[in-house]
Design a protein around this motif. Structure first.
Motif, PDB file in Angstrom:
ATOM      1  N   UNK A   1      -9.782   5.000   4.076  1.00 53.17           N
ATOM      2  CA  UNK A   1     -10.481   3.811   3.873  1.00 53.17           C
ATOM      3  C   UNK A   1      -9.546   2.494   3.586  1.00 53.17           C
ATOM      4  N   UNK A   2      -8.551   2.790   2.704  1.00 51.76           N
ATOM      5  CA  UNK A   2      -7.400   1.688   2.479  1.00 51.76           C
ATOM      6  C   UNK A   2      -6.814   1.263   3.731  1.00 51.76           C
ATOM      7  N   UNK A   3      -6.570   2.214   4.718  1.00 53.27           N
ATOM      8  CA  UNK A   3      -5.979   1.883   6.074  1.00 53.27           C
ATOM      9  C   UNK A   3      -6.936   1.047   6.736  1.00 53.27           C
TER      10      UNK A   3
ATOM     11  N   UNK B   1     -11.479   6.515  -7.454  1.00 53.17           N
ATOM     12  CA  UNK B   1     -11.416   5.316  -6.585  1.00 53.17           C
ATOM     13  C   UNK B   1     -10.588   4.332  -6.982  1.00 53.17           C
ATOM     14  N   UNK B   2     -10.515   3.212  -6.261  1.00 55.38           N
ATOM     15  CA  UNK B   2      -9.751   1.898  -6.431  1.00 55.38           C
ATOM     16  C   UNK B   2     -10.440   0.867  -5.848  1.00 55.38           C
TER      17      UNK B   2
ATOM     18  N   UNK C   1      -3.815  -9.980   3.489  1.00 59.21           N
ATOM     19  CA  UNK C   1      -3.870 -10.435   1.946  1.00 59.21           C
ATOM     20  C   UNK C   1      -4.754  -9.690   1.110  1.00 59.21           C
ATOM     21  N   UNK C   2      -4.809  -8.343   1.179  1.00 59.72           N
ATOM     22  CA  UNK C   2      -5.372  -7.645   0.298  1.00 59.72           C
ATOM     23  C   UNK C   2      -4.733  -6.890  -0.956  1.00 59.72           C
ATOM     24  N   UNK C   3      -5.064  -6.598  -2.021  1.00 55.79           N
ATOM     25  CA  UNK C   3      -4.463  -5.951  -2.912  1.00 55.79           C
ATOM     26  C   UNK C   3      -5.386  -4.624  -3.542  1.00 55.79           C
ATOM     27  N   UNK C   4      -4.682  -3.749  -3.922  1.00 52.16           N
ATOM     28  CA  UNK C   4      -5.622  -2.474  -4.472  1.00 52.16           C
ATOM     29  C   UNK C   4      -5.426  -2.602  -6.025  1.00 52.16           C
TER      30      UNK C   4
ATOM     31  N   UNK D   1       0.842  -1.020  -0.031  1.00 52.18           N
ATOM     32  CA  UNK D   1       0.040  -0.081  -0.059  1.00 52.18           C
ATOM     33  C   UNK D   1       1.035   1.371  -0.045  1.00 52.18           C
ATOM     34  N   UNK D   2       2.117   1.098   0.617  1.00 54.39           N
ATOM     35  CA  UNK D   2       2.928   2.437   0.616  1.00 54.39           C
ATOM     36  C   UNK D   2       3.311   2.683  -0.890  1.00 54.39           C
TER      37      UNK D   2
END
Lengths: 325, 325
Positions: A174-176, A152-153, A184-187, A137-138
Motif C-alpha cells: 500500500x505504501x508503494x 499500521x502507519x 511529497x508524501x510522508x509516513x 520510504x526505504x
C-alpha cells in the motif's frame, strides 16, 4: 479622544463564533469587519460590515485587502485559513506601514507549521518527543524490519491541511501504491493514544506566552473536534511553554498533541484560531480580548491555566439565513 | 382548563434547532422533553427537561420510553434517528394507549424508506421516475453492455443511512471486489444533476399533505446539506403530492430528489425531520406548530408553497457547554 479599534477578519467562512466573540469584546470600542470570496460564507453576516473579495490566489488580492485596511482604519488583521497566514506574515511590513497589525507569527515559523516533516525535524533536534516520521520510504522499510516502527502507519502529504488525503496503511504494498501515485508524501507512526488540543496566545507586544487552554478531544467529525473536555496538566503546560519559546510563535496558535503512555507528543500546529477555540472562550480564555488589549498598546498578563477543568463542549449546527440578490 | 401539551423528542443528539423550535412553539402551552443515550448530546440541554436512557437496542428500552411518556404526560413523541422510527411505528398502539401520539408513518412505510431497492421497485411500479438500481450485478453488466447504464455508478448497501459506505465505482473489477467483500449491496446510476430536498408535513388527523418546503442543495458536508436555497416549482410539488398519497406517509418526511434534464427523480426518503429542516422553519414553514395543532385535536390547513423563493441557508457551528459530574 481614542481612535476606534477596527479589526479585520479575512476568509471568515463558517467561523461565526470568532466573529461574534470579537464583536462582543469590541462593543463600543470599534467594528469587526469580515471578508470572504463567497457570499455564502455565513460568518460574513455576523460582522458590523463585510466585503466580498476575490479568491486569495487571484492577482491584486493583497492590494484589495490593504485598501480595505486603509479605508476602514483597521488596527489589526487576522485570517482563519492557512494559505493566507503566509501572505499576512510575508507582508507584515506593508500592513504595519498603514497602521494595521497582522496577528500572525513570523513567515518562517508559519511555513514550518505547514511542513509536517520540517516540524518533525525541529521537534527531534530540540529534544521534544515527536511522532516518528519518514520521507524516505526505504529508511522506513528498514526501521520496520528491525522493529523500530510497525504497521499500521499514516501516509499523508508533507504539506496539507487537516486530514485531507490521509491514508491509514497496513503493508509495504500500500505504501508503494501511494508513493507511486503522489509526490511529497510522508509516513507517520500511528499513535494509539488520547488526542489533546491547546489554544495558546503569545502576547504581540511582550512576546510572552500568556494563555493556554487545554482540552481532551472526545469526538472528531470531518477533521474537526466535535466534543471536548477541558483539562489542566502542568507537565503539558511546561512542554507548550518550552516549545512556543524555542520556535518563536506570535499571536494565536492551536496545537494538536497526542498522549501515549503518559508522554505528550506534539503532532501539529495551526498558527491561527483552531476550529475548537470556542470551547476556550466559553471557559473564559478570552483571546479576542487579549488581541484588543495588544492593539490598544497594552501588554497582557500571564493567565496560563486560568479556567475550570471538566467543562465539556459539544458542537451543533446553527443556521444563518439571507435573501439572495 | 386545557391540559399541557408535553412533547418528547427521542435520540435528540445534535439536533438542537429542532428542540429550540418546539420550545418556542410550546411556550406557555407545555414542555419539551428530550432523551439520548449520551450525556454529550448537546440537544438534551435545550429542552425543559431531559433523560439519559439506555441505547435503543438494549432490553427494556421501550418500557423506559413508555414510562417517561406516562410520568410526564407526553402528548406526542418523535425520534430523530432512523432505527427508532421503526420502533415507534411498530409500537404505535402501545403509545396511543397511554395517550401519546407517535409522529411517524406506518411501520410498512417506514421500512420501505430504509430499503433502497424496495423503494426503487415501488417508484417504477407506480410510474415515477427513479434512479436506475440493481441488486443483481449480472443484470447490471448486461445493461452496461447494451448501453442502458454506464460507469461511473454508486455501489451502496440496500439498507444504510446517509452516505455511509457509498462507493463511486468505474469498472466491473471494482464492482466485483465490493460484492465479494460485502453482502446486500445495490448498484445505482450516477446522477449528474442538481440535488433538491423537500421537507413535507402530512397532517396526522386529516392525512392530507399540508406543507412542502423545497430547496436546492448547494453544498454538502459529511452527508449533510451545509448550504441551500429555497425554490418553488409546481411540477415538483405535484410529483411530491402524488408520491406521498400513493405511499401513504404520515407526519414529517424529508425527500431527496435529483433533477436531470428537467425531470425530477425521487432518490430517498427519511420519514423524520431532515438535517436541513431549519431552513424551512426559518422561512416560515413551521412543522412543530403543525404537530402541536394536531396534538391539540385540530387539523392544519394547506399551506403548500407558502414561503419565499431565493432565501439562502448556511450552517455554522454553535457550541453548548456543560460541567461534567
Amino acid at each position: 479622544m481614542d481612535e476606534d479599534i477596527n479589526i479585520l477578519i479575512l476568509s471568515c467562512g463558517t467561523r461565526n463564533k470568532i466573529v461574534q466573540y470579537f464583536k462582543k469584546e469590541l462593543a463600543g470600542k470599534g467594528q469587526v469587519i469580515t471578508t470572504d470570496c463567497s457570499e455564502l460564507a455565513p460568518a460574513l453576516y455576523d460582522a458590523d460590515k463585510h466585503f466580498i473579495v476575490p479568491r486569495m490566489g487571484e492577482e491584486g488580492y493583497l492590494d484589495i485587502i490593504l485598501s480595505i485596511c486603509k479605508k476602514n482604519n483597521i488596527k489589526a488583521v487576522l485570517s482563519l485559513i492557512d494559505p493566507e497566514l503566509s501572505l499576512l506574515a510575508e507582508n507584515r511590513q506593508g500592513f504595519l506601514d498603514i497602521g494595521t497589525m497582522p496577528i500572525v507569527s513570523n513567515h518562517n515559523v508559519v511555513e514550518l507549521c505547514f511542513d509536517k516533516y520540517g516540524m518533525y525535524k525541529f521537534l527531534i533536534n530540540n529534544d521534544f518527543k515527536a511522532i516518528k516520521s519518514y520521507i524516505d520510504k526505504e529508511k522506513f522499510y528498514k526501521d520496520v524490519e528491525v522493529g523500530i516502527i510497525n504497521y499500521p502507519v499514516f501516509v499523508k502529504p508533507v504539506k496539507g491541511s487537516a486530514s485531507i488525503n490521509t491514508n491509514k496503511v497496513n503493508s509495504k504494498e500500500e505504501v508503494e501504491i501511494l508513493f507511486n501515485q503522489y509526490d511529497n508524501l510522508m509516513i507517520q507512526e500511528f499513535m494509539n493514544g488520547i488526542e489533546y488540543g491547546a489554544d495558546v496566545y503569545i502576547d504581540m507586544i511582550s512576546n510572552e506566552l500568556v494563555a493556554i487552554f487545554a482540552k481532551e478531544k472526545i469526538k472528531m467529525r470531518a477533521g474537526e473536534t466535535d466534543k471536548s473536555v477541558s483539562i489542566k496538566d502542568d507537565k503539558l503546560f511546561e512542554l507548550i511553554k518550552d516549545f512556543v519559546k524555542k520556535i518563536g510563535f506570535k499571536g494565536i496558535i492551536d496545537i494538536d498533541i497526542f498522549k501515549v503512555d503518559d508522554e505528550y507528543f506534539i503532532s501539529e500546529v495551526n498558527p491561527r484560531f483552531g476550529g475548537g477555540y470556542p470551547h476556550g472562550y466559553e471557559c473564559g480564555v478570552n483571546i479576542p480580548k487579549m488581541i484588543i488589549k495588544n492593539v490598544s498598546g497594552n501588554i497582557n498578563e500571564d493567565m496560563i491555566g486560568d479556567y475550570k477543568e471538566g467543562i465539556y463542549m459539544m458542537k451543533y449546527n446553527e443556521v444563518k439565513i439571507i435573501k439572495g440578490n
